[in-house]
Design a protein around this motif. Structure first.
Motif, PDB file in Angstrom:
ATOM      1  N   LEU A  45       0.831  -1.205   0.000  1.00 38.73           N
ATOM      2  CA  LEU A  45       0.000   0.000   0.000  1.00 38.73           C
ATOM      3  C   LEU A  45       0.867   1.257   0.000  1.00 38.73           C
ATOM      4  O   LEU A  45       1.938   1.286   0.614  1.00 38.73           O
ATOM      5  CB  LEU A  45      -0.918   0.049   1.221  1.00 38.73           C
ATOM      6  CG  LEU A  45      -1.866  -1.111   1.476  1.00 38.73           C
ATOM      7  CD1 LEU A  45      -2.782  -0.778   2.648  1.00 38.73           C
ATOM      8  CD2 LEU A  45      -2.673  -1.437   0.245  1.00 38.73           C
ATOM      9  N   VAL A  46       0.380   2.289  -0.658  1.00 35.63           N
ATOM     10  CA  VAL A  46       0.930   3.640  -0.565  1.00 35.63           C
ATOM     11  C   VAL A  46      -0.216   4.527  -0.105  1.00 35.63           C
ATOM     12  O   VAL A  46      -1.290   4.539  -0.723  1.00 35.63           O
ATOM     13  CB  VAL A  46       1.471   4.132  -1.922  1.00 35.63           C
ATOM     14  CG1 VAL A  46       1.931   5.577  -1.822  1.00 35.63           C
ATOM     15  CG2 VAL A  46       2.614   3.245  -2.386  1.00 35.63           C
ATOM     16  N   VAL A  47      -0.023   5.273   0.980  1.00 36.41           N
ATOM     17  CA  VAL A  47      -1.105   6.045   1.592  1.00 36.41           C
ATOM     18  C   VAL A  47      -0.721   7.516   1.647  1.00 36.41           C
ATOM     19  O   VAL A  47       0.326   7.886   2.195  1.00 36.41           O
ATOM     20  CB  VAL A  47      -1.401   5.525   3.016  1.00 36.41           C
ATOM     21  CG1 VAL A  47      -2.559   6.299   3.635  1.00 36.41           C
ATOM     22  CG2 VAL A  47      -1.696   4.032   2.988  1.00 36.41           C
ATOM     23  N   PHE A  48      -1.570   8.352   1.055  1.00 36.27           N
ATOM     24  CA  PHE A  48      -1.347   9.798   1.058  1.00 36.27           C
ATOM     25  C   PHE A  48      -2.708  10.468   1.122  1.00 36.27           C
ATOM     26  O   PHE A  48      -3.596  10.152   0.321  1.00 36.27           O
ATOM     27  CB  PHE A  48      -0.590  10.226  -0.201  1.00 36.27           C
ATOM     28  CG  PHE A  48      -0.020  11.617  -0.142  1.00 36.27           C
ATOM     29  CD1 PHE A  48       0.821  12.005   0.887  1.00 36.27           C
ATOM     30  CD2 PHE A  48      -0.295  12.551  -1.133  1.00 36.27           C
ATOM     31  CE1 PHE A  48       1.377  13.277   0.938  1.00 36.27           C
ATOM     32  CE2 PHE A  48       0.249  13.833  -1.098  1.00 36.27           C
ATOM     33  CZ  PHE A  48       1.087  14.192  -0.056  1.00 36.27           C
ATOM     34  N   PRO A  49      -2.948  11.387   2.058  1.00 37.77           N
ATOM     35  CA  PRO A  49      -4.295  11.946   2.226  1.00 37.77           C
ATOM     36  C   PRO A  49      -4.768  12.729   1.013  1.00 37.77           C
ATOM     37  O   PRO A  49      -3.983  13.365   0.306  1.00 37.77           O
ATOM     38  CB  PRO A  49      -4.138  12.879   3.436  1.00 37.77           C
ATOM     39  CG  PRO A  49      -2.885  12.469   4.106  1.00 37.77           C
ATOM     40  CD  PRO A  49      -1.999  11.922   3.041  1.00 37.77           C
ATOM     41  N   ASN A  50      -6.070  12.685   0.791  1.00 37.49           N
ATOM     42  CA  ASN A  50      -6.650  13.576  -0.222  1.00 37.49           C
ATOM     43  C   ASN A  50      -6.801  14.970   0.377  1.00 37.49           C
ATOM     44  O   ASN A  50      -6.771  15.149   1.597  1.00 37.49           O
ATOM     45  CB  ASN A  50      -7.987  13.030  -0.723  1.00 37.49           C
ATOM     46  CG  ASN A  50      -9.135  13.246   0.245  1.00 37.49           C
ATOM     47  OD1 ASN A  50      -9.684  14.345   0.364  1.00 37.49           O
ATOM     48  ND2 ASN A  50      -9.507  12.193   0.965  1.00 37.49           N
ATOM     49  N   GLY A  51      -6.958  15.961  -0.477  1.00 39.35           N
ATOM     50  CA  GLY A  51      -7.196  17.330  -0.025  1.00 39.35           C
ATOM     51  C   GLY A  51      -5.953  18.168   0.148  1.00 39.35           C
ATOM     52  O   GLY A  51      -6.058  19.368   0.438  1.00 39.35           O
ATOM     53  N   ILE A  52      -4.754  17.589  -0.013  1.00 37.43           N
ATOM     54  CA  ILE A  52      -3.522  18.369   0.086  1.00 37.43           C
ATOM     55  C   ILE A  52      -3.379  19.189  -1.196  1.00 37.43           C
ATOM     56  O   ILE A  52      -3.408  18.649  -2.294  1.00 37.43           O
ATOM     57  CB  ILE A  52      -2.286  17.457   0.256  1.00 37.43           C
ATOM     58  CG1 ILE A  52      -2.522  16.425   1.381  1.00 37.43           C
ATOM     59  CG2 ILE A  52      -1.040  18.278   0.506  1.00 37.43           C
ATOM     60  CD1 ILE A  52      -2.683  17.007   2.738  1.00 37.43           C
TER      61      ILE A  52
END
Length: 649
Positions: A606-613
């Protein structure tokens, strides 16, 4: 100015989260746009007066309508600030002659439609009833960050001996508070749920009496359940013995409440996933009882909606006239580019940030660049506002009275105007009033009231007539529980489905959406090119933002100063990456760069990066996300994209 809790609201007695508290800064931020801006030939913005801006907009809209027709204008509105006054925009564009709209929704429609197809409507027990549960399953949700009011009820339930279970591929802050954590591979939750349903039936851990009286399609479902625990282990990665133990708890330790998250249904199979998870509440008879239920959304306060969500998201060529709905929210860019007769020439955007938040950023940018005129109503210089020709300053929630409901708590509330708007900020209702005058449109006071908060309050008072127990005067005193509220949802065991029962077998699901009438599991489809990109890209929400809102504020930056990409140690070692290093995340449609955090909270693969940045923060996850719709509801399958990562020198 202070923001304090109101103890009389039983859903939120302990006060707001950091986002709610940050409204003080948001309202008074020196970065707030308080005068209209126009983009010059050099690409920079200059301030102009509100009268100049409205004159220019009125002239351009009138000319575009005359030359290409009103449907050459796209009206894009998000849900950034919800309330009854948003209906005034509908009145304006209908009187204008119609416009092109979007259908679907980026947030939660697959899950809404799954619940509606099964139970007939979308509601759940009041939040404070959670304290009466003996088992709570938090499935793909992180309320410790994204719904701190709910986590307080969960904590009280735990103090009373409730078992807290989290099912999530990520180890979240909510998982830290749980008794048990199960971590399935993304997009496989439906397989897990169906395997659990099979175990429950095979071991007589179901409520036969409840099913016989209230459920349609049980026999068909039982015959269809073919995923064994061993097969579920291969699909989900969860060991067989853990799956069997989870089924035992579900079947014996009631009352059971399941709290599914919205990310759970942001997959191609999202609707069927929610239908599958909902089975577990139905089979065990955990519907219509205190401490039980399936708490996806509670629309009981939406009493003023003529058509409730998700039905309001769906296109209807007859009922929508004079609107013409042709643009999919999930496929915004590609659909805009394909729209003909007439082609899109202009866009009006309010309460949204589509250049950042819509899937497939490159196609959205291309579509927007082809337009001749772009108006954005906004408070800050977002990525979408920066692309506008004219920016109109948007009101803050304290600057106009309104009436709002909630998709979680059962209250209807009056939101009074408490401060004057700075600069030349106008509520959208006043913007529309002045444009209607400039365009010589025939509109009444009931459609678009004259400027002034007293007129808005009179409009609101007229709008809510029909419920004798709700008046503007009693709403001024305190929030009001929705008329007809079922504190225990479906306690009367009446379901607004075609059969009048809970429908595990849904003819409508097959006829309307072309899916199996029964809940089933279909794996995520990936193209051949995806073999080059072995990692699944997840873009969850964070506690410090509501999608792309709030992240620009100082109070938020102090608590979450720099975004980072999270990966597992396994994936870091195989690529020779070190913690804090800048990395590149990429696939066939785009890339982004940011610093990496290596953590066991993320599963391998998995690669996890928040939305909205925002782009200027190193964000923009939708640059790597293709425009795909969910199986039902016209949602966006944000979490079905694969990527690769590498270090950046």
């Amino acid at each position: 100015m202070r923001i304090l809790p109101y103890s009389g609201n039983l859903a939120t007695p302990e006060g707001p989260c950091i986002k709610g508290l940050s409204y003080i800064e948001r309202t008074h931020s020196p970065e707030r746009i308080i005068h209209p801006k126009i983009k010059t030939a050099s690409g920079k913005f200059e301030e102009i007066s509100i009268d100049e801006a409205l004159d220019l907009i009125g002239n351009r809209l009138g000319a575009i309508k005359e030359k290409w027709g009103s449907h050459s204008i796209l009206w894009y509105r998000g849900s950034g600030m919800s309330g009854l006054t948003n209906e005034i925009g509908n009145s304006f564009w209908k009187a204008f002659g119609g416009t092109t709209l979007t259908y679907g929704n980026l947030c939660w429609p697959a899950g809404l439609e799954a619940v509606r197809l099964t139970l007939g409507s979308v509601k759940h027990n009041v939040p404070w009833d959670l304290e009466n549960a003996k088992t709570i399953i938090i499935w793909g949700k992180n309320p410790a960050e994204t719904n701190i009011q709910e986590i307080s009820f969960i904590a009280r339930a735990k103090e009373k001996g409730c078992t807290i279970i989290v099912i999530d591929p990520l180890r979240t802050l909510t998982a830290d508070k749980a008794d048990m954590l199960f971590r399935p591979r993304p997009g496989t939750d439906g397989a897990l749920a169906l395997a659990l349903a099979r175990i429950l039936i095979d071991n007589d851990l179901i409520d036969y009496e409840f099913i016989a009286k209230n459920v349609m399609g049980f026999d068909e479902l039982r015959q269809s359940l073919h995923i064994s625990p061993a097969e579920a282990e291969l699909i989900t990665g969860i060991p067989v013995e853990n799956i069997i133990e989870l089924a035992r708890i579900i079947g014996t330790n009631g009352p059971l409440t399941i709290l599914p998250g919205y990310g759970l249904q942001r997959h191609q199979n999202g609707g069927q996933t929610i239908r599958s998870v909902l089975l577990l509440s139905v089979l065990t008879g955990n519907i219509g009882k205190s401490g039980s239920g399936f708490n996806y959304a509670n629309l009981q306060s939406y009493i003023y909606d003529d058509v409730k969500e998700p039905l309001s998201y769906f296109a209807d060529s007859e009922k929508d006239m004079p609107f013409r709905r042709t643009i999919s929210m999930a496929k915004l860019g590609s659909d805009m580019l394909k729209t003909k007769d007439p082609e899109l020439k202009a866009v009006w955007i309010e309460r949204g940030n589509p250049l950042l938040q819509s899937p497939d950023t490159n196609s959205v940018k291309k579509a927007f660049s082809s337009l001749t005129f772009k108006v954005v109503v906004e408070q800050f210089m977002t990525d979408t506002a920066a692309d506008a020709d004219i920016i109109l300053p948007a009101k803050d929630m304290f600057e106009q009275s309104d009436i709002i409901g909630s998709y979680w708590s059962p209250y209807i509330q009056f939101k009074p105007k408490v401060i004057q708007s700075p600069g030349e900020v106008m509520p959208e209702s006043e913007i529309y009033y002045h444009l209607a005058k400039r365009l010589n449109m025939d509109v009444s006071q009931e459609m678009i009231p004259e400027p002034g908060n007293n007129n808005i309050e009179q409009w609101l008072e007229n709008r809510i007539k029909g419920y004798s127990e709700i008046t503007l005067d009693n709403l001024r005193m305190a929030p009001v529980l929705a008329p007809g509220l079922q504190q225990i949802a479906w306690e009367d065991l009446k379901f607004n489905t075609p059969s009048g029962k809970i429908e595990l077998f849904s003819h409508e699901a097959k006829m309307k959406w072309g899916i199996s009438p029964l809940a089933d599991y279909t794996g995520i489809n990936h193209s051949k090119e995806d073999k080059k990109y072995p990692l699944v890209f997840l873009t969850p929400n964070t506690g410090s933002r509501i999608h792309s809102q709030f992240g620009n504020l100082k109070i938020i930056k102090e608590t979450n100063p720099e975004p980072y990409i999270r990966i597992s140690p396994v994936d870091a070692i195989s690529r020779s990456l070190i913690d804090g290093q800048k990395i590149r995340v990429f696939n066939q449609i785009g890339e982004l760069k940011s610093r990496v955090k290596i953590t066991n909270r993320v599963l391998p693969g998995l690669v996890v990066f928040p939305n909205g940045i925002w782009f200027n923060e190193g964000g923009g996850v939708n640059q790597l996300i293709s425009g795909q719709e969910t199986d039902i509801g016209f949602g966006a399958a944000f979490h079905d994209n694969r990527v690769e990562i590498e270090g950046v020198d």
